[in-house]
Design an enzyme around this catalytic site. Structure first.
Site, mmCIF file in Angstrom:
data_model
loop_
_atom_site.group_PDB
_atom_site.id
_atom_site.type_symbol
_atom_site.label_atom_id
_atom_site.label_comp_id
_atom_site.label_asym_id
_atom_site.label_seq_id
_atom_site.Cartn_x
_atom_site.Cartn_y
_atom_site.Cartn_z
ATOM 1 C CE LYS A 138 -3.822 2.542 2.611
ATOM 2 N NZ LYS A 138 -4.151 2.442 3.541
ATOM 3 C CG HIS A 284 -7.954 -33.074 -34.903
ATOM 4 N ND1 HIS A 284 -6.609 -31.746 -34.718
ATOM 5 C CD2 HIS A 284 -7.333 -32.721 -35.934
ATOM 6 C CE1 HIS A 284 -6.352 -32.021 -36.294
ATOM 7 N NE2 HIS A 284 -5.870 -33.422 -36.422
ATOM 8 N N GLY A 313 0.885 -37.336 -36.179
ATOM 9 C CA GLY A 313 0.217 -36.248 -36.193
ATOM 10 C C GLY A 313 -0.441 -36.472 -34.715
#
Length: 527
Positions: A138, A284, A313
Site C-alpha cells: 500500500k 484433435h 501427428g
C-alpha cells in the site's frame, strides 16, 4: 528513488535469503528479522536486529505474534511526504522501514499433501506475513516489498546500480506482484475451506461452488500461438502447485503448443480410465486408437492398428514403462507427444535419436495418483462455467439388461471397455470395440446415426473387423436407426444410458437383431 536504509526480512522459504541479506547489508542497510530467519542470518555472519528488540515485546503464542506491532506497521505505513506522519513516528520512537522481504507459510503446499488435517492446514495460514506485505505494498511510494526469492537478484542489481535506491517503477511493480500473491494466497485458503471432502470442514459448503469465483494461476510458458497463428496464448498452472500436465517432466523435444496441451489433456483423461496395460492415441481431442495388452508394446501395437492413418501427428500415452518394444512399434510414425510414467534408458536414448521433434514427457498415469474430485473451468462469451469433472465409472449393480438376450461375459468385458472410450469422444459418440481394442469411432456428429455410420465406415476403411464387436453410445439412441447401423455391421451387444421416449422401439430393434442390450443410466456428453 527511495534509498533502502532499513530492511525487514521474515521468510519461510529460506532459499537465497542469506545472499540477499548480505547484499543489502553490503549496501549499508540495517537488517531486522524474526525467528528462524534471524537465526539463519546471524549464523551466516549477517548482522541482524531481532524484531523483539525493535518492538520491545517478545515473540509469543508459538510465534503467532511477532510483527503485529505499531513499531513495525507504523514504520511500514507512514507516508514520508506528510510531516504529521513523520512527527508521529518521532514521537513514538518508530523508525521507517524501507524494504520488506516476506515469503508466506506454505499453505498451498500443505493442503496439497495427502492426509493433511484441518488443524495442520489452519496452522499454515500466515497472518503477520500478509499484513506486512499488504502494508508495504500500500505504501509502495516509499517502501519496496519482495515476496519471492526470484526477485532477490533483480532487486539487488538495481540497488547496486543506483547507490542503494529503487525506482518508483520498480516499487510499483513489486507492489503489484505483492497484492497478486496475497490474493492468490487468500483464494487458496477459501478454496480449501469450501471443499466438503476434508476432515472437519463445514457441510454447509456441500455444493462445492462458491458465490464468487477467483481463478489464479502461475504462467508456465508463453505459447507460440493459440489454436491458430493469429491467436496469442499462454499456459498456466494452478497457484496451489503443479499437477497433471504442469507437473510433467519434459525429457525431449520442442516446446508445447496450445493444441498440444488440449490433445494431451484429453489423452491423459482417457488413459486414467484403465488399470491394465493400456495405450491411447488422441487426434484433435478424440480417441482414434485405444487398446489393452499383456505388455506396453502389445497395447501400442493394437492401438496403432485401430487407425494407422490418424496416429500420424497424434498424441500417444501409455500407463506402463516405455521400453524398446514400444519404440519399435512407433518407429517411422510422426508424433506430437509421447507420455508415460517411466522410460527405460535405452528406449529414451532411441527416441531422442530417432524422433527429434517428438515431445516426450514423464508423469503419473494412474487414477490413484490424482485427486478423487476435480473441477473443470471453461470460458464462454460473457462468463465462466465451473463443473465437476466426469470421473464416474460404471456401477455393475446399476446395469440393467433390457433385451431378451443377456450379454456373455466376454461381451460384458468389451462393453465396459467401449463405454470408457465413448466417455472421452466428442458427442454424439459411437464406439465399436472388442474387449481389448477400439474398432471404430464416430464422434462429434450432429446426429447419432451419422456417428454410427462413421464408426462403421472408419473400421471398414482400415480393414478392421466389425463383426463380433460391441457398441457403446455416450447417450441414448433417440431412434432405432443408429442401432440398425451397428447391428448390420455385426455388433453383438450394445451399452447406452437409456431414457429415450422410444426406448421400447430401440429394445425391440435389439431383439430383432439378436443383440444383447445393457442400459447404465449414465450419460456422457462431451462438448
Amino acid at each position: 528513488m527511495t534509498r533502502v536504509g532499513r530492511a525487514l526480512i521474515s521468510v519461510h522459504d529460506k532459499s537465497g535469503v542469506v545472499e540477499f541479506a548480505r547484499g543489502l547489508a553490503g549496501l549499508g542497510a540495517e537488517i531486522v528479522s524474526t525467528g528462524g530467519t534471524a537465526r539463519l542470518l546471524r549464523d551466516s555472519g549477517v548482522a541482524v536486529v531481532d524484531v523483539a528488540e525493535v518492538t520491545g515485546f517478545p515473540e509469543m503464542l508459538d510465534g503467532r505474534v511477532k510483527t503485529l506491532h505499531p513499531k513495525v506497521h507504523g514504520g511500514l505505513l507512514a507516508r514520508r511526504e506528510l510531516p504529521e506522519h513523520m512527527a508521529a513516528l518521532a514521537r513514538h520512537g518508530i523508525r521507517p522501514i524501507d524494504l520488506v522481504a516476506v515469503t508466506l507459510y506454505p499453505f498451498e503446499q500443505t493442503v496439497a499433501k495427502a492426509g493433511v488435517t484441518l488443524e495442520e492446514a489452519i496452522e499454515n495460514i500466515d497472518i503477520g506475513g500478509p499484513s506486512m506485505i499488504r502494508g508495504a505494498a500500500k505504501n509502495h511510494a516509499h517502501v519496496a516489498v519482495v515476496t519471492d526469492p526470484g526477485q532477490y537478484g533483480p532487486v539487488l542489481d538495481e540497488l547496486r546500480r543506483s547507490n542503494g535506491a529503487l525506482s518508483d517503477e520498480t516499487r510499483f511493480r513489486l507492489a503489484f506482484e505483492a497484492f497478486r500473491r496475497t490474493a492468490q494466497y487468500d483464494a487458496a485458503i477459501a478454496a480449501y475451506l469450501r471443499d466438503p471432502g476434508a476432515v472437519g470442514r463445514p457441510a454447509a459448503a456441500a455444493s462445492g461452488f462458491p458465490d464468487r469465483l477467483s481463478i489464479d494461476g502461475v504462467r508456465v510458458q508463453a505459447l507460440r500461438y493459440g489454436e491458430n497463428p493469429h491467436q496469442a496464448a499462454a499456459f498456466y498452472r494452478p497457484s496451489a502447485g503443479a499437477v497433471g500436465l504442469s507437473a510433467a517432466a519434459q525429457l525431449h523435444g520442442p516446446e508445447l503448443s496450445y493444441n498440444n496441451l488440449l490433445d494431451w489433456s484429453a489423452a491423459l483423461g482417457l488413459l486414467l480410465e484403465f488399470d491394465d496395460p493400456a495405450a491411447v492415441v488422441i487426434k484433435h481431442t478424440n480417441p482414434c486408437g485405444v487398446a489393452l495388452g499383456q505388455s506396453a508394446g502389445e497395447a501400442v501395437r493394437r492401438a496403432k492398428a485401430c487407425d494407422p492413418v490418424s496416429i500420424y501427428g497424434g498424441i500417444v500415452g501409455l500407463n506402463r514403462t516405455v521400453d524398446l518394444e514400444v519404440v519399435k512399434e512407433l518407429s517411422g510414425i510422426l508424433l506430437e507427444i509421447l507420455f508415460a510414467p517411466a522410460y527405460e534408458a535405452d528406449a529414451l536414448e532411441e527416441i531422442r535419436r530417432t524422433k527429434k521433434k517428438c515431445r516426450v514427457f514423464q508423469l503419473p498415469c494412474a487414477r490413484r495418483d490424482y485427486p478423487a474430485r476435480v473441477q473443470e473451468v471453461r470460458s464462454v462469451w460473457g462468463g465462466v462455467l465451473l463443473q465437476e469433472a466426469d470421473l464416474t465409472d460404471l456401477d455393475p449393480g446399476a446395469l440393467k439388461v433390457v433385451s431378451r438376450r443377456a450379454p456373455t461375459e466376454s461381451e460384458m468385458t468389451a462393453l465396459r471397455f467401449a463405454w470408457r472410450v465413448a466417455k472421452h469422444a466428442k458427442s454424439n459418440a459411437i464406439v465399436l470395440a472388442t474387449a481389448e481394442q477400439v474398432v471404430g469411432v464416430g464422434a462429434g456428429q450432429m446426429n447419432r446415426v451419422d456417428s454410427a455410420r462413421l464408426a462403421v465406415m472408419r473400421a471398414r476403411e482400415l480393414g478392421l473387423e466389425t463383426k463380433g464387436s460391441v457398441c457403446a453410445s455416450d447417450a441414448f439412441f433417440p431412434f432405432r436407426d443408429g442401432l440398425d447401423v451397428v447391428a448390420k455391421a455385426g455388433a453383438t451387444a450394445v451399452i447406452h444410458p437409456g431414457g429415450s421416449l422410444r426406448d421400447a422401439e430401440v429394445v425391440a430393434a435389439a431383439d430383432e437383431h439378436g443383440l444383447a442390450m445393457v442400459v447404465c443410466g449414465i450419460r456422457h456428453f462431451k462438448h
